[in-house]
Motif scaffolding. Structure first.
Motif, PDB file in Angstrom:
ATOM      1  N   VAL A 163     -29.681  25.223 -23.936  1.00 36.39           N
ATOM      2  CA  VAL A 163     -28.737  26.043 -24.114  1.00 36.39           C
ATOM      3  C   VAL A 163     -27.405  25.402 -24.735  1.00 36.39           C
ATOM      4  O   VAL A 163     -26.935  25.727 -25.616  1.00 36.39           O
ATOM      5  N   ALA A 164     -27.191  24.235 -23.908  1.00 36.03           N
ATOM      6  CA  ALA A 164     -26.107  23.451 -24.381  1.00 36.03           C
ATOM      7  C   ALA A 164     -26.113  22.879 -26.048  1.00 36.03           C
ATOM      8  O   ALA A 164     -25.401  23.111 -26.717  1.00 36.03           O
ATOM      9  N   SER A 165     -27.572  22.465 -26.085  1.00 34.44           N
ATOM     10  CA  SER A 165     -27.730  21.795 -27.312  1.00 34.44           C
ATOM     11  C   SER A 165     -27.695  22.772 -28.569  1.00 34.44           C
ATOM     12  O   SER A 165     -27.066  22.701 -29.617  1.00 34.44           O
ATOM     13  N   ALA A 166     -28.474  24.036 -28.181  1.00 36.64           N
ATOM     14  CA  ALA A 166     -28.396  25.113 -29.262  1.00 36.64           C
ATOM     15  C   ALA A 166     -26.986  25.643 -29.535  1.00 36.64           C
ATOM     16  O   ALA A 166     -26.464  25.836 -30.693  1.00 36.64           O
ATOM     17  N   LEU A 167     -26.185  25.741 -28.473  1.00 40.52           N
ATOM     18  CA  LEU A 167     -24.831  26.217 -28.844  1.00 40.52           C
ATOM     19  C   LEU A 167     -23.980  25.295 -29.625  1.00 40.52           C
ATOM     20  O   LEU A 167     -23.328  25.563 -30.561  1.00 40.52           O
ATOM     21  N   VAL A 168     -24.043  23.893 -29.210  1.00 44.15           N
ATOM     22  CA  VAL A 168     -23.302  22.942 -30.068  1.00 44.15           C
ATOM     23  C   VAL A 168     -23.825  22.915 -31.558  1.00 44.15           C
ATOM     24  O   VAL A 168     -22.749  22.955 -32.464  1.00 44.15           O
ATOM     25  N   LEU A 169     -25.062  23.017 -31.773  1.00 43.95           N
ATOM     26  CA  LEU A 169     -25.507  22.863 -33.012  1.00 43.95           C
ATOM     27  C   LEU A 169     -25.118  24.188 -33.948  1.00 43.95           C
ATOM     28  O   LEU A 169     -24.526  24.197 -35.136  1.00 43.95           O
ATOM     29  N   TRP A 170     -25.054  25.355 -33.167  1.00 43.45           N
ATOM     30  CA  TRP A 170     -24.571  26.602 -33.690  1.00 43.45           C
ATOM     31  C   TRP A 170     -22.951  26.504 -34.143  1.00 43.45           C
ATOM     32  O   TRP A 170     -22.849  27.012 -35.087  1.00 43.45           O
ATOM     33  N   LEU A 171     -22.289  26.123 -33.368  1.00 40.98           N
ATOM     34  CA  LEU A 171     -20.887  25.932 -33.550  1.00 40.98           C
ATOM     35  C   LEU A 171     -20.623  24.775 -34.526  1.00 40.98           C
ATOM     36  O   LEU A 171     -19.695  24.960 -35.640  1.00 40.98           O
ATOM     37  N   LEU A 172     -21.476  23.699 -34.737  1.00 42.37           N
ATOM     38  CA  LEU A 172     -21.289  22.919 -35.739  1.00 42.37           C
ATOM     39  C   LEU A 172     -21.732  23.588 -37.184  1.00 42.37           C
ATOM     40  O   LEU A 172     -20.820  23.186 -38.183  1.00 42.37           O
ATOM     41  N   ARG A 173     -22.651  24.163 -37.199  1.00 39.91           N
ATOM     42  CA  ARG A 173     -23.008  24.997 -38.331  1.00 39.91           C
ATOM     43  C   ARG A 173     -22.234  26.062 -38.623  1.00 39.91           C
ATOM     44  O   ARG A 173     -21.718  26.154 -39.971  1.00 39.91           O
ATOM     45  N   LEU A 174     -21.543  26.639 -37.607  1.00 43.83           N
ATOM     46  CA  LEU A 174     -20.415  27.702 -37.888  1.00 43.83           C
ATOM     47  C   LEU A 174     -19.192  27.276 -38.618  1.00 43.83           C
ATOM     48  O   LEU A 174     -18.561  27.821 -39.218  1.00 43.83           O
ATOM     49  N   GLY A 175     -18.971  25.957 -37.954  1.00 42.53           N
ATOM     50  CA  GLY A 175     -17.645  25.596 -38.414  1.00 42.53           C
ATOM     51  C   GLY A 175     -17.620  24.530 -39.614  1.00 42.53           C
ATOM     52  O   GLY A 175     -16.673  24.234 -40.077  1.00 42.53           O
ATOM     53  N   GLY A 176     -18.787  24.540 -40.365  1.00 44.61           N
ATOM     54  CA  GLY A 176     -19.090  23.858 -41.754  1.00 44.61           C
ATOM     55  C   GLY A 176     -18.920  22.223 -41.633  1.00 44.61           C
ATOM     56  O   GLY A 176     -18.507  21.812 -42.184  1.00 44.61           O
ATOM     57  N   ALA A 177     -19.715  21.714 -40.361  1.00 41.48           N
ATOM     58  CA  ALA A 177     -19.555  20.403 -40.058  1.00 41.48           C
ATOM     59  C   ALA A 177     -20.436  19.637 -41.321  1.00 41.48           C
ATOM     60  O   ALA A 177     -21.219  20.202 -41.656  1.00 41.48           O
ATOM     61  N   ARG A 178     -20.014  18.623 -41.642  1.00 42.86           N
ATOM     62  CA  ARG A 178     -20.958  17.812 -42.448  1.00 42.86           C
ATOM     63  C   ARG A 178     -22.180  17.640 -42.204  1.00 42.86           C
ATOM     64  O   ARG A 178     -22.739  17.732 -40.912  1.00 42.86           O
ATOM     65  N   ALA A 179     -22.944  17.596 -43.051  1.00 41.57           N
ATOM     66  CA  ALA A 179     -24.605  17.493 -42.966  1.00 41.57           C
ATOM     67  C   ALA A 179     -25.064  16.478 -42.156  1.00 41.57           C
ATOM     68  O   ALA A 179     -25.838  16.484 -41.302  1.00 41.57           O
ATOM     69  N   ARG A 180     -24.319  15.262 -42.198  1.00 40.28           N
ATOM     70  CA  ARG A 180     -24.772  14.239 -41.341  1.00 40.28           C
ATOM     71  C   ARG A 180     -24.519  14.309 -39.890  1.00 40.28           C
ATOM     72  O   ARG A 180     -25.323  13.660 -39.103  1.00 40.28           O
ATOM     73  N   TRP A 181     -23.442  15.097 -39.618  1.00 41.42           N
ATOM     74  CA  TRP A 181     -23.163  15.244 -38.369  1.00 41.42           C
ATOM     75  C   TRP A 181     -23.991  16.018 -37.608  1.00 41.42           C
ATOM     76  O   TRP A 181     -24.362  16.175 -36.384  1.00 41.42           O
ATOM     77  N   ARG A 182     -24.399  17.145 -38.356  1.00 43.78           N
ATOM     78  CA  ARG A 182     -25.213  18.097 -37.973  1.00 43.78           C
ATOM     79  C   ARG A 182     -26.565  17.434 -37.536  1.00 43.78           C
ATOM     80  O   ARG A 182     -27.483  17.770 -36.739  1.00 43.78           O
ATOM     81  N   ARG A 183     -27.132  16.691 -38.501  1.00 45.36           N
ATOM     82  CA  ARG A 183     -28.498  15.910 -38.314  1.00 45.36           C
ATOM     83  C   ARG A 183     -28.274  15.002 -37.272  1.00 45.36           C
ATOM     84  O   ARG A 183     -29.420  14.999 -36.325  1.00 45.36           O
ATOM     85  N   THR A 184     -27.224  14.293 -37.092  1.00 50.76           N
ATOM     86  CA  THR A 184     -27.183  13.430 -35.691  1.00 50.76           C
ATOM     87  C   THR A 184     -27.174  14.299 -34.545  1.00 50.76           C
ATOM     88  O   THR A 184     -27.913  13.913 -33.394  1.00 50.76           O
ATOM     89  N   ALA A 185     -26.180  15.288 -34.451  1.00 53.50           N
ATOM     90  CA  ALA A 185     -26.402  16.226 -33.312  1.00 53.50           C
ATOM     91  C   ALA A 185     -27.781  16.754 -33.221  1.00 53.50           C
ATOM     92  O   ALA A 185     -28.102  16.754 -31.921  1.00 53.50           O
ATOM     93  N   GLY A 186     -28.343  17.290 -34.106  1.00 52.38           N
ATOM     94  CA  GLY A 186     -29.720  17.520 -33.947  1.00 52.38           C
ATOM     95  C   GLY A 186     -30.785  16.600 -33.364  1.00 52.38           C
ATOM     96  O   GLY A 186     -31.523  17.301 -32.331  1.00 52.38           O
ATOM     97  N   ALA A 187     -30.634  15.385 -33.802  1.00 51.22           N
ATOM     98  CA  ALA A 187     -31.459  14.456 -33.256  1.00 51.22           C
ATOM     99  C   ALA A 187     -31.290  14.128 -31.879  1.00 51.22           C
ATOM    100  O   ALA A 187     -32.269  14.232 -31.116  1.00 51.22           O
ATOM    101  N   VAL A 188     -30.058  14.223 -31.483  1.00 51.93           N
ATOM    102  CA  VAL A 188     -29.481  13.948 -30.153  1.00 51.93           C
ATOM    103  C   VAL A 188     -30.163  15.111 -29.291  1.00 51.93           C
ATOM    104  O   VAL A 188     -30.646  15.172 -28.076  1.00 51.93           O
ATOM    105  N   ALA A 189     -30.118  16.333 -29.870  1.00 52.51           N
ATOM    106  CA  ALA A 189     -30.535  17.757 -29.231  1.00 52.51           C
ATOM    107  C   ALA A 189     -32.034  17.444 -28.920  1.00 52.51           C
ATOM    108  O   ALA A 189     -32.362  17.857 -27.700  1.00 52.51           O
ATOM    109  N   VAL A 190     -32.773  17.155 -29.844  1.00 48.48           N
ATOM    110  CA  VAL A 190     -34.168  17.177 -29.751  1.00 48.48           C
ATOM    111  C   VAL A 190     -34.460  16.015 -28.680  1.00 48.48           C
ATOM    112  O   VAL A 190     -35.350  16.445 -27.860  1.00 48.48           O
ATOM    113  N   VAL A 191     -33.842  15.168 -28.705  1.00 47.84           N
ATOM    114  CA  VAL A 191     -34.541  14.020 -27.601  1.00 47.84           C
ATOM    115  C   VAL A 191     -33.793  14.379 -26.296  1.00 47.84           C
ATOM    116  O   VAL A 191     -34.681  14.083 -25.420  1.00 47.84           O
ATOM    117  N   SER A 192     -32.924  14.926 -26.141  1.00 44.56           N
ATOM    118  CA  SER A 192     -32.355  15.550 -24.760  1.00 44.56           C
ATOM    119  C   SER A 192     -33.180  16.598 -24.355  1.00 44.56           C
ATOM    120  O   SER A 192     -33.716  16.635 -23.275  1.00 44.56           O
TER     121      SER A 192
END
Length: 248
Positions: A163-192
């Motif tokens: 829930v926490a990982s998916a919500l953070v990724l959703w917020l980053l995408r919704l807020g127009g975060a840079r692709a590299r930040w979304r990729r980094t956050a996605g990697a951290v989310a998957v590992v977690s």
């Protein structure tokens, strides 16, 4: 015939169109995703409640093999407890979401902040209700390496991490975060998410189906929340949050 805009104006319009596309919500079929996760969770819940033999056999075989490894490898077990009981603990996940909510409020996105907080609270309440209703026993070992409270199904650690990982990724995408930040956050989310699921079974406090149940329920909840936000907050959903593209 209207005059043709100069190249600089056309270029600016193209940039604006590209930026609006980047700020738009992800083209992910959230509602079908929520329905699919909910359906899979319902099926798994039914099998757990009925005590379906093949599922229980897989649970016991995997839990037994991992527990024997945990007993034989105390160094890895200590690391697993550190990760599972501290870094990936549900309270750590809640702290991440509290920080996200406070940032949204600071940026003036109160509706989105309420949406995120509400989704997290519903998730916590839902998992506790299901634990109490299902009342599934946790694995019991003569030589336990870790302890846990409450019933087993669904795994609160697994659900909270997803829930926490998916919500953070959703917020980053919704807020127009840079692709590299979304990729980094996605990697951290998957590992977690994968890591906490593995450690809960490795430490002998959950069955595999508990973990999968937590993932499915968490996925259904976040997908449903994202779909509902798009429906009930159309202006923010179409244009992107007010903080999108801002620089602190």
């Amino acid at each position: 015939m209207p005059p043709t805009p100069p190249p600089s104006v056309r270029s600016s319009a193209a940039v604006d169109a590209t930026r609006r596309a980047a700020l738009a919500p992800p083209r992910v079929p959230a509602l079908p995703c929520a329905a699919l996760c909910a359906l899979a969770f319902g099926l798994l819940l039914t099998l757990v409640v009925l005590g379906w033999g093949p599922l229980l056999s897989v649970d016991r075989a995997l839990a037994g093999a991992l527990h024997r490894t945990a007993v034989a490898e105390p160094g890895w077990t200590r690391l697993g407890r550190l990760l599972s009981d501290w870094l990936w603990d549900p309270w750590t996940m809640r702290a991440v979401l509290v920080a996200a909510v406070l940032l949204l409020v600071r940026r003036g996105e109160r509706l989105l902040a309420v949406w995120v907080a509400g989704t997290a609270l519903v998730g916590t309440g839902l998992q506790q209700v299901l634990k109490a209703v299902v009342g599934r026993e946790r694995p019991v070992w003569p030589d336990p390496v870790d302890t846990a409270h409450y019933a087993a199904f669904p795994s609160g650690h697994a659900m909270s991490a997803l829930v926490a990982s998916a919500l953070v990724l959703w917020l980053l995408r919704l807020g127009g975060a840079r692709a590299r930040w979304r990729r980094t956050a996605g990697a951290v989310a998957v590992v977690s998410v994968v890591g906490v699921g593995f450690t809960r079974v490795y430490l002998g406090v959950h069955w595999l189906s508990d973990v999968v149940g937590g993932w499915l329920l968490g996925g259904a909840l976040v997908a449903a929340a994202a779909a509902a936000y798009t429906l009930f907050a159309p202006q923010e959903g179409k244009e992107g949050p007010q903080w999108a593209g801002k620089r602190s």
